[in-house]
Design a protein around this motif. Structure first.
Motif, mmCIF file in Angstrom:
data_model
loop_
_atom_site.group_PDB
_atom_site.id
_atom_site.type_symbol
_atom_site.label_atom_id
_atom_site.label_comp_id
_atom_site.label_asym_id
_atom_site.label_seq_id
_atom_site.Cartn_x
_atom_site.Cartn_y
_atom_site.Cartn_z
ATOM 1 N N PRO A 52 0.807 -1.220 -0.217
ATOM 2 C CA PRO A 52 -0.141 0.035 -0.004
ATOM 3 C C PRO A 52 0.930 1.304 -0.034
ATOM 4 C CG PRO A 52 -0.923 -1.574 1.637
ATOM 5 C CD PRO A 52 0.239 -2.206 1.269
ATOM 6 N N LYS A 53 2.052 1.268 0.799
ATOM 7 C CA LYS A 53 2.744 2.651 0.771
ATOM 8 C C LYS A 53 3.295 2.613 -0.663
ATOM 9 C CE LYS A 53 4.024 1.672 5.638
ATOM 10 N NZ LYS A 53 4.908 1.222 6.383
ATOM 11 N N PHE A 54 3.990 1.468 -1.218
ATOM 12 C CA PHE A 54 4.424 1.589 -2.698
ATOM 13 C C PHE A 54 3.440 2.170 -3.626
ATOM 14 C CE2 PHE A 54 5.631 -0.234 -6.846
ATOM 15 C CZ PHE A 54 6.658 0.552 -7.072
ATOM 16 N N ASN A 86 -4.759 -8.340 -3.493
ATOM 17 C CA ASN A 86 -4.750 -7.202 -4.107
ATOM 18 C C ASN A 86 -4.152 -7.301 -5.646
ATOM 19 O OD1 ASN A 86 -4.391 -4.320 -4.609
ATOM 20 N ND2 ASN A 86 -4.005 -4.229 -2.324
ATOM 21 N N SER A 87 -4.120 -6.485 -6.442
ATOM 22 C CA SER A 87 -3.522 -6.482 -7.800
ATOM 23 C C SER A 87 -2.592 -5.153 -8.239
ATOM 24 C CB SER A 87 -4.726 -6.577 -8.570
ATOM 25 O OG SER A 87 -5.771 -5.575 -8.690
ATOM 26 N N ILE A 88 -1.925 -5.640 -9.192
ATOM 27 C CA ILE A 88 -1.211 -4.240 -9.863
ATOM 28 C C ILE A 88 -2.237 -3.709 -10.718
ATOM 29 C CG2 ILE A 88 0.527 -3.713 -11.367
ATOM 30 C CD1 ILE A 88 1.830 -6.634 -10.989
ATOM 31 N N PRO A 89 -2.256 -2.324 -10.556
ATOM 32 C CA PRO A 89 -3.425 -1.495 -11.433
ATOM 33 C C PRO A 89 -3.070 -1.866 -12.722
ATOM 34 C CG PRO A 89 -2.582 -0.341 -9.498
ATOM 35 C CD PRO A 89 -1.557 -1.542 -9.565
ATOM 36 N N ARG A 90 -4.306 -2.001 -13.456
ATOM 37 C CA ARG A 90 -4.205 -2.299 -14.967
ATOM 38 C C ARG A 90 -3.902 -1.336 -15.823
ATOM 39 N NH1 ARG A 90 -9.316 -5.325 -17.034
ATOM 40 N NH2 ARG A 90 -7.960 -5.715 -18.815
ATOM 41 N N GLU A 91 -3.933 -0.011 -15.317
ATOM 42 C CA GLU A 91 -3.218 1.024 -16.256
ATOM 43 C C GLU A 91 -1.618 1.194 -15.851
ATOM 44 O OE1 GLU A 91 -4.725 2.763 -12.179
ATOM 45 O OE2 GLU A 91 -5.536 1.849 -13.671
ATOM 46 N N TRP A 92 -1.201 0.536 -14.694
ATOM 47 C CA TRP A 92 0.266 0.741 -14.728
ATOM 48 C C TRP A 92 1.085 -0.194 -16.050
ATOM 49 C CZ3 TRP A 92 2.359 0.105 -9.026
ATOM 50 C CH2 TRP A 92 1.726 0.869 -8.282
#
Length: 93
Positions: free
Chosen positions: A6-8, A46-52
């Motif tokens: 969450p911090k990253f 959780n997941s890596i945001p798709r827009e990243w």
């Protein structure tokens, strides 16, 4: 990872500004880093945001075909980048 993610994520999304595209850059990102990051995100729900986006410097080196090997050491030597610390340690890299 559960406390660091969450911090990253916040650092990337809020610290870089709303209009900035997030690009994670790593050597062998598609074959190593992205897989581990996805697995850890899955583990905590959780997941890596798709827009990243993920940019793989090893894949770029392979596509350019100007090196005997796309290994990070070969690229460092080709570009005459001195080795000042132990490689593959996050803070050193």
């Amino acid at each position: 990872f559960a406390s660091a993610w969450p911090k990253f994520k916040s650092f990337c999304e809020e610290g870089m500004g709303a209009t900035t595209r997030i690009v994670l850059i790593a050597h062998n990102a598609w074959e190593h880093d992205q897989i581990i990051l996805k697995g850890e995100c899955d583990r905590i729900g959780n997941s890596i945001p798709r827009e990243w986006k993920v940019f793989d410097t090893a894949a770029l080196a392979k596509m350019m075909r100007i090196y005997a090997s796309p290994a990070l050491k070969t690229l460092r030597e080709y570009y005459k980048i001195p080795l000042t610390n132990n490689p593959h340690v996050a803070l050193n890299d």
